[in-house]
Motif scaffolding. Sequence first.
Motif, mmCIF file in Angstrom:
data_model
loop_
_atom_site.group_PDB
_atom_site.id
_atom_site.type_symbol
_atom_site.label_atom_id
_atom_site.label_comp_id
_atom_site.label_asym_id
_atom_site.label_seq_id
_atom_site.Cartn_x
_atom_site.Cartn_y
_atom_site.Cartn_z
ATOM 1 N N LEU A 176 0.881 -1.051 0.093
ATOM 2 C CA LEU A 176 0.063 0.106 -0.160
ATOM 3 C C LEU A 176 0.870 1.229 -0.144
ATOM 4 C CD1 LEU A 176 -2.772 -0.980 2.506
ATOM 5 C CD2 LEU A 176 -3.020 -0.695 0.200
ATOM 6 N N ALA A 177 1.843 1.398 0.760
ATOM 7 C CA ALA A 177 2.950 2.550 0.673
ATOM 8 C C ALA A 177 3.406 2.663 -0.426
ATOM 9 C CB ALA A 177 3.856 2.424 2.060
ATOM 10 N N ALA A 178 4.052 1.505 -1.119
ATOM 11 C CA ALA A 178 4.800 1.439 -2.228
ATOM 12 C C ALA A 178 3.880 1.761 -3.230
ATOM 13 C CB ALA A 178 5.499 0.189 -2.557
ATOM 14 N N THR A 179 2.394 1.366 -3.252
ATOM 15 C CA THR A 179 1.583 1.863 -4.421
ATOM 16 C C THR A 179 1.511 3.461 -4.548
ATOM 17 O OG1 THR A 179 0.374 -0.348 -4.407
ATOM 18 C CG2 THR A 179 -0.814 1.836 -5.134
ATOM 19 N N LEU A 180 1.268 4.120 -3.515
ATOM 20 C CA LEU A 180 0.957 5.205 -3.499
ATOM 21 C C LEU A 180 2.496 6.190 -3.783
ATOM 22 C CD1 LEU A 180 -0.582 7.912 -2.409
ATOM 23 C CD2 LEU A 180 0.556 7.972 -0.334
ATOM 24 N N LEU A 181 3.482 5.787 -3.534
ATOM 25 C CA LEU A 181 4.692 6.439 -4.067
ATOM 26 C C LEU A 181 4.959 5.969 -5.494
ATOM 27 C CD1 LEU A 181 7.300 7.890 -3.587
ATOM 28 C CD2 LEU A 181 8.368 5.685 -2.782
ATOM 29 N N ARG A 182 4.579 4.769 -5.966
ATOM 30 C CA ARG A 182 4.581 4.636 -7.520
ATOM 31 C C ARG A 182 3.738 5.365 -8.127
ATOM 32 N NH1 ARG A 182 6.298 0.169 -10.439
ATOM 33 N NH2 ARG A 182 4.924 -0.144 -12.348
ATOM 34 N N PHE A 183 2.486 5.776 -7.764
ATOM 35 C CA PHE A 183 1.589 6.409 -8.502
ATOM 36 C C PHE A 183 2.109 7.897 -8.747
ATOM 37 C CE2 PHE A 183 -2.314 8.120 -10.212
ATOM 38 C CZ PHE A 183 -2.439 9.293 -9.780
ATOM 39 N N LEU A 184 2.875 8.535 -7.574
ATOM 40 C CA LEU A 184 3.327 9.766 -7.714
ATOM 41 C C LEU A 184 4.551 9.574 -8.780
ATOM 42 C CD1 LEU A 184 3.171 10.872 -3.824
ATOM 43 C CD2 LEU A 184 1.545 11.606 -5.982
ATOM 44 N N LEU A 185 5.236 8.598 -8.557
ATOM 45 C CA LEU A 185 6.587 8.589 -9.775
ATOM 46 C C LEU A 185 6.018 8.306 -11.171
ATOM 47 C CD1 LEU A 185 8.930 6.374 -7.629
ATOM 48 C CD2 LEU A 185 9.168 8.556 -8.115
ATOM 49 N N LEU A 186 4.734 7.362 -11.338
ATOM 50 C CA LEU A 186 4.383 7.339 -12.754
ATOM 51 C C LEU A 186 3.847 8.780 -13.340
ATOM 52 C CD1 LEU A 186 2.397 3.918 -12.433
ATOM 53 C CD2 LEU A 186 4.694 4.372 -13.472
ATOM 54 N N ARG A 187 2.967 9.311 -12.319
ATOM 55 C CA ARG A 187 2.529 10.558 -12.871
ATOM 56 C C ARG A 187 3.170 11.863 -13.125
ATOM 57 N NH1 ARG A 187 -1.342 14.944 -11.842
ATOM 58 N NH2 ARG A 187 -3.307 14.814 -12.987
ATOM 59 N N SER A 188 4.247 11.813 -12.517
ATOM 60 C CA SER A 188 5.279 12.871 -12.505
ATOM 61 C C SER A 188 6.402 13.004 -13.410
ATOM 62 C CB SER A 188 5.552 13.698 -11.014
ATOM 63 O OG SER A 188 6.364 12.427 -10.370
ATOM 64 N N TRP A 189 7.019 11.570 -13.589
ATOM 65 C CA TRP A 189 8.147 11.016 -14.072
ATOM 66 C C TRP A 189 8.082 10.175 -15.199
ATOM 67 C CZ3 TRP A 189 11.994 6.979 -12.344
ATOM 68 C CH2 TRP A 189 13.161 7.015 -13.091
ATOM 69 N N VAL A 190 7.367 9.145 -15.051
ATOM 70 C CA VAL A 190 7.439 8.118 -16.091
ATOM 71 C C VAL A 190 6.350 8.432 -17.285
ATOM 72 C CG1 VAL A 190 6.713 5.698 -16.591
ATOM 73 C CG2 VAL A 190 7.795 6.257 -14.385
ATOM 74 N N PHE A 191 5.084 8.912 -16.813
ATOM 75 C CA PHE A 191 4.285 9.304 -17.801
ATOM 76 C C PHE A 191 3.765 10.750 -17.670
ATOM 77 C CE2 PHE A 191 3.416 4.861 -17.186
ATOM 78 C CZ PHE A 191 4.028 4.227 -18.323
ATOM 79 N N PRO A 192 4.696 11.930 -17.725
ATOM 80 C CA PRO A 192 4.339 13.250 -17.301
ATOM 81 C C PRO A 192 3.139 13.581 -18.440
ATOM 82 C CG PRO A 192 6.514 13.226 -18.585
ATOM 83 C CD PRO A 192 6.125 11.550 -18.161
ATOM 84 N N GLY A 193 2.260 14.636 -18.043
ATOM 85 C CA GLY A 193 1.478 14.891 -18.872
ATOM 86 C C GLY A 193 1.768 15.737 -19.832
ATOM 87 N N ARG A 194 1.457 15.251 -21.316
ATOM 88 C CA ARG A 194 2.173 15.940 -22.537
ATOM 89 C C ARG A 194 0.934 15.650 -23.568
ATOM 90 N NH1 ARG A 194 6.164 11.565 -21.726
ATOM 91 N NH2 ARG A 194 5.752 9.888 -22.995
ATOM 92 N N GLY A 195 1.301 16.041 -24.805
ATOM 93 C CA GLY A 195 0.611 15.918 -25.863
ATOM 94 C C GLY A 195 0.418 14.439 -26.204
ATOM 95 N N ALA A 196 -0.445 14.143 -27.142
ATOM 96 C CA ALA A 196 -0.831 12.912 -27.705
ATOM 97 C C ALA A 196 0.651 12.091 -28.344
ATOM 98 C CB ALA A 196 -1.751 12.928 -28.992
ATOM 99 N N LEU A 197 0.714 10.882 -28.100
ATOM 100 C CA LEU A 197 1.821 10.264 -28.534
ATOM 101 C C LEU A 197 1.295 9.586 -30.051
ATOM 102 C CD1 LEU A 197 2.883 8.408 -25.392
ATOM 103 C CD2 LEU A 197 4.051 10.209 -26.255
ATOM 104 N N ARG A 198 2.244 9.690 -30.944
ATOM 105 C CA ARG A 198 1.775 9.199 -32.260
ATOM 106 C C ARG A 198 2.769 7.814 -32.548
ATOM 107 N NH1 ARG A 198 -0.959 11.584 -36.624
ATOM 108 N NH2 ARG A 198 -0.952 13.544 -35.019
ATOM 109 N N THR A 199 1.899 6.867 -32.871
ATOM 110 C CA THR A 199 2.853 5.479 -33.301
ATOM 111 C C THR A 199 2.243 5.371 -34.653
ATOM 112 O OG1 THR A 199 1.258 4.275 -32.526
ATOM 113 C CG2 THR A 199 2.868 4.810 -30.924
ATOM 114 N N ARG A 200 3.366 4.683 -35.436
ATOM 115 C CA ARG A 200 3.264 4.246 -36.879
ATOM 116 C C ARG A 200 2.986 2.768 -36.900
ATOM 117 N NH1 ARG A 200 3.587 7.271 -41.507
ATOM 118 N NH2 ARG A 200 4.668 8.821 -40.355
#
Length: 444
Positions: free
Chosen positions: A415-439
Motif C-alpha cells: 500500500l505504501a509502495a503503491t502510493l509512491l509509485r503512482f506519484l512517480l508514474l504521474r510526474s516522471w514516467v508518464f508526465p502530462g504531455r500531448g498525444a503520442l503518435r505511433t506508426r
Amino acid sequence: MRTASRPTPADRRTPAAPTAPAPSVPLPRRTPPADDGDGAGGDDERRVPVLDVVVPVHDEEKDLERCVRRLHAYLTETFPYSFRITVADNASTDATPRIAARLARELPGTRWIRLAEKGRGRALHTAWSGSRSPVLAYLDVDLSTDLAALLPLVAPLISGHSDLAIGTRLARGSHVVRGPKREIVSRCYNGLLRGTLAVGFSDAQCGFKAVRRDVAERLLPLVEDRGWFFDTELLVIAERAGLRIHEVPVDWVDDPDSRVRIVSTALADLRGMARLGRALAGGRLPLTALRREGGPERVAELPPGLAGQLLRFAAVGAASTLCHLLLYTALRSFTGAQAANALALLASAVANTAANRRLTFGVRGRHGVLGHHLKGLAAFLVGLALTSGSLAVLHRTAPGAGPGPELLTLVLANLAATLLRFLLLRSWVFPGRGALRTRGSSAS
C-alpha cells in the motif's frame, strides 16, 4: 484418449494486407508419401508433403510410441492434406532413438532425426531448416493439446492468409485443465512479455505452433535461443516484423509427468527477454527484410484528470497486488521468502507498468516503451526496498512468522509502495504531455 470439443479458429489481430498476397500451398494427395519427403536425388516436388509435423523428444521412451501412433492414426484418418511426422530426438540417453527408428520404418510418412545436443529449440531449428514442406508445425510429445485444433492451426497457412499460427490456452474459447501453480506461472510469464516487449499474442509457450516454410527460412537465422525460449523469440521477431500471427483457442490437458523445471526455465526465459530486448532496442535485428506493409497511424490521447487516473490506477494496482501475492505463494517453497518476493514483485511491476501505460495514462503503441519500462523498474526498486525491508523486519522481530503474517506484511508494504509509485508514474514516467503518435500495427 482425451476428448474435447473442437476449438474454433480465431484471429486476434490482422495487420494491413501485404503489398503482394502470400502464396497458397498446393494440395497434393492426402496420404503420406512413400519416401522421406525431402525430395533428395531429384524426387518430384509433388512427393513433398504439405505439412511436416515435428515432435521434439528427449528421453521419452515411455510415451513416444503411444503418442506417435496416435498422431499418425489421427492424421491418416482425418487430415485432408499430405503429411509427414518428424521425430526430432535431441540427445536422448534411453531407448528413445531405437523406438523412433522403428516407428520410422513401420509408419508411412514418418522419419526421425538424431541431434547430439539437447534443446527443444535446437531440435525445431534443425528439423524445420531441413524440411521442404510448405507448412511446418510442431507439437509436444505428450499431446496435451487436443488434435482437433491441428487443421484450424495450419489452414490459414495453407491458404496463405497468415504467416505463423499458434495454439493459445489463454484466449476465450480455450478449455484448459492444469494445476494453479502452472496457471499462475503461465499467466505471469505472458503478462511479463506484454509488459517488457509489448507483444500482442496471448500464449508464447503453448507447444502447438506452425509456420510457413518461406517465413521460417527468413526467421530462423535471427533466432539465437536453442532451448525453451525459442518459441518466444521466434514470435517476438515475427510480430515486430509485422508478420501475421493466427491464434487458435485449444483444449489442453496438463501432463502430470512433465519434467519442465519451472524455476530454472523461468530464469532462462528472463535472460532471453533481456537479451532480445537489448537487440531490439539497439536495432541489431534486420527486421526490414521481414516487414509487411504497415497500417495507418494511430493517435492515443492522454486522458486528463487526476480523479480518473486514480480510479484506473487503483484497479490496476489491485490486480497487480493479487498477481504478486499469488506468484509469491507459488514460488516461496522453491526459492525462499526474499527471492520469491523479488521475482513476484518484478513480474507484477512490469505488468503493472504496462497496464498503467495503456489504461491509466492512455499511452499506446511501442513508441517510448523501453524508456517507460526502465523508469518503471526504477520505481519497482523502491517497492522492492519497502517490501523486502518489511519482510526483514518481520523475520527479525518474529523469527517464527509463517506465510500468513508474511502476506499481511506484504499487503501493508505494498500500500505504501503503491502510493509512491503512482506519484512517480504521474510526474516522471508518464508526465502530462500531448498525444503520442505511433506508426504501424501495435499490440492492443
